[in-house]
Design an enzyme around this catalytic site. Sequence first.
Site, PDB file in Angstrom:
ATOM      1  CD  GLN A 196      -2.032  -2.166   1.311  1.00 39.04           C
ATOM      2  OE1 GLN A 196      -1.343  -2.575   2.241  1.00 39.04           O
ATOM      3  NE2 GLN A 196      -2.619  -2.982   0.449  1.00 39.04           N
ATOM      4  CG  ASN A 226      -5.068  -1.975  -2.505  1.00 34.83           C
ATOM      5  OD1 ASN A 226      -4.594  -2.171  -1.396  1.00 34.83           O
ATOM      6  ND2 ASN A 226      -6.379  -1.952  -2.737  1.00 34.83           N
ATOM      7  CB  CYS A 260      -4.045   0.483   4.924  1.00 35.20           C
ATOM      8  SG  CYS A 260      -2.472  -0.407   4.986  1.00 35.20           S
ATOM      9  CG  ASN A 286      -0.161  -4.139   9.055  1.00 38.17           C
ATOM     10  OD1 ASN A 286      -0.355  -4.174  10.274  1.00 38.17           O
ATOM     11  ND2 ASN A 286      -0.208  -5.221   8.292  1.00 38.17           N
ATOM     12  CB  CYS A 324      -3.707  -7.866   5.807  1.00 44.06           C
ATOM     13  SG  CYS A 324      -5.088  -6.752   5.443  1.00 44.06           S
TER      14      CYS A 324
HETATM   15  N1  LIG Z   1      -5.833  -4.376   0.252  1.00 46.76           N
HETATM   16  C1  LIG Z   1      -6.726  -3.778   1.191  1.00 46.76           C
HETATM   17  C2  LIG Z   1      -6.178  -2.620   1.927  1.00 46.76           C
HETATM   18  C3  LIG Z   1      -4.934  -2.919   2.672  1.00 46.76           C
HETATM   19  C4  LIG Z   1      -5.057  -3.477   4.050  1.00 46.76           C
HETATM   20  C5  LIG Z   1      -3.771  -3.341   4.772  1.00 46.76           C
HETATM   21  N2  LIG Z   1      -2.672  -4.083   4.324  1.00 46.76           N
HETATM   22  C6  LIG Z   1      -3.947  -3.396   6.261  1.00 46.76           C
HETATM   23  O1  LIG Z   1      -2.935  -3.519   6.968  1.00 46.76           O
HETATM   24  O2  LIG Z   1      -5.059  -3.215   6.752  1.00 46.76           O
HETATM   25  C7  LIG Z   1      -8.019  -3.339   0.512  1.00 46.76           C
HETATM   26  O3  LIG Z   1      -8.066  -3.084  -0.713  1.00 46.76           O
HETATM   27  O4  LIG Z   1      -9.018  -3.259   1.215  1.00 46.76           O
END
Ligand SMILES: N[C@@H](CCC[C@H](N)C(=O)O)C(=O)O
Length: 301
Positions: free
Chosen positions: A47, A67, A76, A78, A224
């Site tokens: 991200q 993304n 997001c 993290n 995630c």
């Molecule tokens: N790919 C996810 C967003 C990213 C989430 C992230 N890595 C986290 O730590 O929450 C999406 O498109 O929702």
Amino acid sequence: MSATVEFARMNGLGNKILVVDMRGRPDKVTPAAAIALNADPQTEFDQIMAIHDPKADGTDAFIDILNSDGSKAQACGNGTRCVVQALAAETGRKAFTFQTVAGILNAVEHEDGTISVDMGRPVFDWDKIPLVEEFHDTSRIELQIGPIDNPVLHSPSAMSMGNPHAIFWVDRDVMSYDLARFGPLLENHPMFPERANITLAQVTSPTSMTTRTWERGAGLTLACGSAACSAAVSAARTGRTGRMVTINVASAKPPATLSIEWRERDDHVIMTGPAEWKWSGRLDPSTGLWSRDGTQEAGAR
Ligand SMILES: N[C@@H](CCC[C@H](N)C(=O)O)C(=O)O
């Protein structure tokens, strides 16, 4: 390279994050720039967290999240910890309030360097997750993959943590599943009109579990945060754990855990964990051309 902005390559439990400073500018990091940055092994990321000037009173910044495929994300976890660490290092402050397209997030850096983010309230309504089909109870939806009479994965819990998640409960090591194969099928399953983040969760005790996630728009990642929150909430919601759990994020680098509390008093989900600065540079937010501070190293395009 012209019109460059500062960025930091950061690590959120193995989630590869680029924190980009867009404050004082009207433009945005373009999807084309995101795709170009991700194509370079040195700047590939899960991200981008683009820090913009605040849009609402009482907030410190507006955060735009991209993304690695150039699509937008609403949350997001993290990456938010990485933003907190970057701004805390810059300002000496410990507490921040951010706005994203999904709402307001409060976050604080603790004395030991860990960071807690209030990820807000989980959403369980089928049309707000969103799912394509009405389910009265989204804690166990009808969805399976594999042979019809012996599915490999089935009956996930679905919810939104600002972004859409499906949690598949498994009873053996999450690494033993071919998530690289099933992930794209499930992310793009017709059940999820806005696609979904797909997580395997193995409950290991009433206060712990292991997760592994195929992320919407980023694929197989090492961790995630919003998925960990969703797994914790869904486990408590289905009686598998209590409301406070430690998540062992199966592929986290270096190995690390997240603490998640689904707070009884206000329904908010509090995620606590580390963030790590790796290196800094400058990039062009319209093209993705970049250079690293202190070296001649630069993106090849
Ligand atoms: N790919 C996810 C967003 C990213 C989430 C992230 N890595 C986290 O730590 O929450 C999406 O498109 O929702």
